[in-house]
Structures are given as C-alpha cells and as structure tokens.
Motif scaffolding. Structure first.
Motif, short mmCIF file in Angstrom:
data_model
loop_
_atom_site.label_atom_id
_atom_site.label_comp_id
_atom_site.label_asym_id
_atom_site.label_seq_id
_atom_site.Cartn_x
_atom_site.Cartn_y
_atom_site.Cartn_z
N ILE A 1 -31.19 -4.80 29.33
CA ILE A 1 -30.27 -3.65 29.24
C ILE A 1 -28.83 -4.15 29.26
N LEU A 2 -28.54 -5.13 30.11
CA LEU A 2 -27.19 -5.68 30.15
C LEU A 2 -26.83 -6.33 28.81
N THR A 3 -27.76 -7.06 28.23
CA THR A 3 -27.52 -7.66 26.92
C THR A 3 -27.16 -6.59 25.90
N ASP A 4 -27.93 -5.51 25.90
CA ASP A 4 -27.68 -4.40 24.97
C ASP A 4 -26.32 -3.77 25.21
N ARG A 5 -25.97 -3.48 26.47
CA ARG A 5 -24.69 -2.82 26.76
C ARG A 5 -23.52 -3.72 26.42
N LEU A 6 -23.59 -5.00 26.74
CA LEU A 6 -22.50 -5.90 26.40
C LEU A 6 -22.35 -6.02 24.88
N ARG A 7 -23.46 -6.03 24.16
CA ARG A 7 -23.41 -6.07 22.70
C ARG A 7 -22.72 -4.82 22.17
N LYS A 8 -23.10 -3.65 22.68
CA LYS A 8 -22.50 -2.39 22.22
C LYS A 8 -21.03 -2.29 22.61
N LEU A 9 -20.71 -2.67 23.83
CA LEU A 9 -19.30 -2.60 24.27
C LEU A 9 -18.44 -3.56 23.45
N THR A 10 -19.00 -4.68 23.06
CA THR A 10 -18.27 -5.62 22.20
C THR A 10 -18.14 -5.05 20.79
N ALA A 11 -19.22 -4.53 20.26
CA ALA A 11 -19.21 -3.97 18.89
C ALA A 11 -18.24 -2.80 18.76
N HIS A 12 -18.12 -2.01 19.81
CA HIS A 12 -17.23 -0.85 19.77
C HIS A 12 -15.81 -1.17 20.24
N GLY A 13 -15.55 -2.42 20.58
CA GLY A 13 -14.18 -2.85 20.86
C GLY A 13 -13.69 -2.61 22.28
N PHE A 14 -14.57 -2.43 23.24
CA PHE A 14 -14.15 -2.25 24.64
C PHE A 14 -14.01 -3.58 25.36
N VAL A 15 -14.83 -4.54 25.00
CA VAL A 15 -14.73 -5.89 25.55
C VAL A 15 -14.78 -6.88 24.39
N ALA A 16 -14.26 -8.06 24.65
CA ALA A 16 -14.32 -9.14 23.67
C ALA A 16 -14.85 -10.38 24.38
N GLN A 17 -15.47 -11.24 23.60
CA GLN A 17 -15.94 -12.51 24.14
C GLN A 17 -14.91 -13.59 23.84
N ARG A 18 -14.76 -14.49 24.79
CA ARG A 18 -13.91 -15.65 24.58
C ARG A 18 -14.51 -16.83 25.36
#
Length: 153
Positions: A59-76
């Motif tokens: 579930i965390l993997t899914d939420r982080l993927r969605k939050l990244t795709a929708h522009g709320f978080v970014a990976q660095r």
C-alpha cells in the motif's frame, strides 16, 4: 511545473467541477494524507514512512507512486548518495494548512477531554493558533456566510 490537474486522465474525477472532490480524488484516502503528514514532519525514506504509519509495504508503494505521479512528492538521491528519498513539492507543501486544519479539528472532536494527544507547536514551542478562514474584511467565514459559485467555461 505542470498543474496537478494535467496529470489526471479524462473521466478520473468523481465530480469534475468540484475542487473539493478533485482534491479528495488525489489525496483523500487515509494513507496518502498520513504520508504527506509524515513528510511534513521530516520523514524521507520508505522505511521511515512505513515505521511511522504502520502501512503495509504494498500500500505504501502504491501511495508513494501516486503521490509522486500527481506531483505532491518527488524522489531525489539522499545526501548519503546510496538511497532515494521522498521530498514534498510545492504542491505537497501547499497541503500544510489542510493538515493543520484536520489536526485541529481532531484535537477538538476526536479525543475525550483530558485524553493524551500530540499538539502542533511553532518554532518557539507555542501551540499553533486555530486556523479559521476569514473574509477580505477580516470577519470569520462560516458555511452560512459563504456560497459556491462556478467560474470558467
């Protein structure tokens, strides 16, 4: 930076004309808001988010993927250079008043009198004042003093 709405596919919105519904379509589930909350509180790694929330890995993997795709978080790349970390974008940081308002509502309505809970404090250790919407003249706004009006085409 593209607007978050540009990342949604046609027909994805539960109520396409309502900003509240669109926002809930993007971050309205429990886990997304808890991930945003924890990112605001300094969590950066997958492990930190999982430890703080108790969320299942899938579930965390899914939420982080969605939050990244929708522009709320970014990976660095993390400062160590060995891992990736998640950081809030401007859109994610713009949810701060929403999180504060939810927190304050919870402090007032989700705990019994005297029940232990956390409190948000400012840099001086003082409780954050209640968030209350006000009009241009400074008067308190309520459901009785506002109305929804459609704009645009």
């Amino acid at each position: 930076m593209p607007r978050i709405a540009a990342t949604a596919r046609d027909g994805e919105w539960s109520d396409p004309d309502c900003p509240v519904a669109r926002t809930l379509d993007l971050v309205g589930d429990r886990w997304s808001l808890l991930v945003i909350r924890d990112a605001m509180d300094g969590a950066r790694s997958f492990t930190e988010f999982q430890r703080r929330t108790g969320i299942a890995r899938n579930i965390l993997t899914d939420r982080l993927r969605k939050l990244t795709a929708h522009g709320f978080v970014a990976q660095r790349t993390a400062p160590s250079g060995r891992r990736r970390e998640y950081v809030l974008t401007d859109a994610g940081r713009d949810l701060f008043p929403v999180i504060v308002t939810l927190r304050q509502w919870g402090e007032r309505h989700a705990f019994a009198p005297g029940e232990t809970h956390s409190v948000l404090v400012d840099q001086h250790g003082e409780p954050v004042p209640d968030v209350s919407p006000t009009g241009g003249d400074g008067s308190l706004l309520t459901p009785d003093t506002t109305q929804v009006r459609k704009v645009g085409s």
